[in-house]
Design a protein around this motif. Structure first.
Motif, short mmCIF file in Angstrom:
data_model
loop_
_atom_site.label_atom_id
_atom_site.label_comp_id
_atom_site.label_asym_id
_atom_site.label_seq_id
_atom_site.Cartn_x
_atom_site.Cartn_y
_atom_site.Cartn_z
N ASP A 127 0.86 -1.18 -0.11
CA ASP A 127 -0.15 0.08 0.04
C ASP A 127 0.77 1.24 -0.02
OD1 ASP A 127 -1.88 2.01 0.30
OD2 ASP A 127 -2.74 1.26 2.26
N LYS A 128 0.53 2.14 -1.05
CA LYS A 128 1.42 3.37 -1.15
C LYS A 128 1.41 4.07 0.08
CE LYS A 128 1.64 3.54 -6.00
NZ LYS A 128 1.35 4.50 -7.37
N GLY A 129 0.08 4.14 0.95
CA GLY A 129 -0.12 4.96 1.84
C GLY A 129 0.76 4.57 3.06
N GLN A 130 1.31 3.21 3.25
CA GLN A 130 2.30 3.05 4.26
C GLN A 130 3.72 3.90 3.83
OE1 GLN A 130 2.32 -0.94 5.74
NE2 GLN A 130 0.53 -1.45 4.75
N ILE A 131 4.11 3.67 2.66
CA ILE A 131 5.35 4.37 2.26
C ILE A 131 4.99 5.70 2.45
CG2 ILE A 131 6.74 4.88 0.35
CD1 ILE A 131 5.88 2.13 -1.08
N GLU A 132 3.99 6.40 2.21
CA GLU A 132 3.92 7.79 2.65
C GLU A 132 3.82 8.23 3.80
OE1 GLU A 132 0.28 8.72 0.69
OE2 GLU A 132 0.96 8.66 -1.28
N ALA A 133 3.20 7.30 4.75
CA ALA A 133 3.47 7.47 6.18
C ALA A 133 4.91 7.40 6.64
CB ALA A 133 2.51 6.37 6.95
N ALA A 134 5.64 6.72 6.22
CA ALA A 134 6.90 6.37 6.75
C ALA A 134 7.55 7.68 6.41
CB ALA A 134 7.70 5.20 6.19
N GLN A 135 7.58 8.16 5.20
CA GLN A 135 8.24 9.60 4.87
C GLN A 135 7.79 10.54 5.78
OE1 GLN A 135 7.06 9.37 0.76
NE2 GLN A 135 8.79 8.14 0.07
N SER A 136 6.37 10.68 6.09
CA SER A 136 5.84 11.82 6.92
C SER A 136 6.49 11.63 8.42
CB SER A 136 4.26 11.57 6.97
OG SER A 136 3.82 10.45 7.84
N LEU A 137 6.96 10.32 8.64
CA LEU A 137 7.60 10.26 9.95
C LEU A 137 9.10 10.56 10.03
CD1 LEU A 137 5.90 6.99 11.13
CD2 LEU A 137 5.47 9.38 12.31
N GLY A 138 9.52 10.89 8.88
CA GLY A 138 10.92 11.31 8.76
C GLY A 138 11.84 10.38 8.32
N PHE A 139 11.41 9.28 7.93
CA PHE A 139 12.19 8.04 7.35
C PHE A 139 12.84 8.63 5.99
CE2 PHE A 139 10.38 3.97 9.43
CZ PHE A 139 10.34 4.65 10.75
N SER A 140 14.22 8.23 5.80
CA SER A 140 14.84 8.70 4.70
C SER A 140 14.32 7.28 3.59
CB SER A 140 16.38 8.10 4.81
OG SER A 140 16.51 6.97 5.12
N SER A 141 14.79 7.52 2.41
CA SER A 141 14.51 6.65 1.45
C SER A 141 14.82 5.19 1.71
CB SER A 141 14.79 6.94 -0.08
OG SER A 141 14.26 8.37 -0.32
N TRP A 142 16.11 4.98 2.22
CA TRP A 142 16.74 3.75 2.40
C TRP A 142 15.83 3.27 3.77
CZ3 TRP A 142 18.99 -0.46 1.26
CH2 TRP A 142 19.71 -1.19 2.32
N GLN A 143 15.58 4.00 4.70
CA GLN A 143 15.04 3.42 5.89
C GLN A 143 13.75 3.03 5.51
OE1 GLN A 143 15.33 6.88 8.20
NE2 GLN A 143 16.94 6.20 9.88
#
Length: 231
Positions: A127-143
């Motif tokens: 789900d793309k929403g999970q990727i967007e949620a991770a990015q909103s939490l400050g995760f880098s692309s690698w994280q």
């Protein structure tokens, strides 16, 4: 007439090559997954030239039987290695190439194309929403890739990966054509010793069946644990 004692003796003799067959299959599986991941990334980012080469390779491998590819590589690989070692100034005896290397290279190439589809499909299922949620939490692309994409993609791909392992194990029966002895190859040798091919081949079939059941059982339990980790 069918002899149960001969069958049991055949199973014992054939079972001696099971560890070698499984080890070879695992090596091919891991290498094909690694190469498949590279292919999936090349296709995802549409890398010029390489993506076109991969499309041609996929078309060729899908339309060509494994036995043809194996025999082709058996005669071509020594020539290829001789050519490149000659450019590098390295002495290489083509006749010294271990057939096991040919088997590993052949099936790694053959199955890496299909593994790339498994990997690509498992990544697209997230789900793309999970990727967007991770990015909103400050995760880098690698994280995001390591902590979100990989674990969930592994869960989705795991059944297909185990299925690939079974396919590789069965495909290794072709390796006997170039003198590499696997389960079926050993069955042929056992049958040739006493001319009881029926018992030998039934023994091989039973061993393949047991391996399939054990791998399925392990896979089901491991997949259940993986899925519980995300709920």
């Amino acid at each position: 007439m069918f002899d149960l004692r001969v069958l049991l003796e055949s199973i014992i003799d054939i079972a001696t090559v099971v560890p070698k067959t499984l080890a070879l299959a695992l090596v091919i599986l891991l290498l094909s997954l690694l190469v498949g991941a590279v292919i999936a990334l090349i296709q995802k980012f549409k890398v010029p030239v390489f993506s076109q080469i991969i499309k041609v390779l996929q078309s060729f491998l899908r339309g060509t039987p494994n036995v043809v590819i194996l025999l082709l590589m058996y005669y071509a690989l020594p020539e290829i290695l001789t050519f490149f070692t000659g450019i590098l100034g390295i002495e290489f005896d083509a006749n010294s190439l271990n057939p096991i290397i040919t088997v590993i290279v052949t099936f790694t190439i053959s199955y890496s194309v299909f593994q790339s589809e498994i990997i690509r499909g498992s990544i697209l299922s997230i789900d793309k929403g999970q990727i967007e949620a991770a990015q909103s939490l400050g995760f880098s692309s690698w994280q995001t890739f390591r902590r979100v994409i990989v674990p969930q993609a592994l869960v989705e791909a795991f059944p297909d990966i185990i299925n690939s392992l079974m396919i590789i194990i069965k495909s290794l029966s072709l390796a006997y054509l170039i003198t590499v002895v696997d389960i079926l190859g050993q069955a042929k040798m056992v049958g040739a010793l006493n001319y009881r091919y029926l018992e030998a081949f039934i023994g091989a079939a039973l061993i393949y069946w047991v391996i399939g059941m054990v791998l399925t059982l392990i896979a089901n339990r491991f997949e259940l644990k993986l899925r519980r980790g995300f709920h």
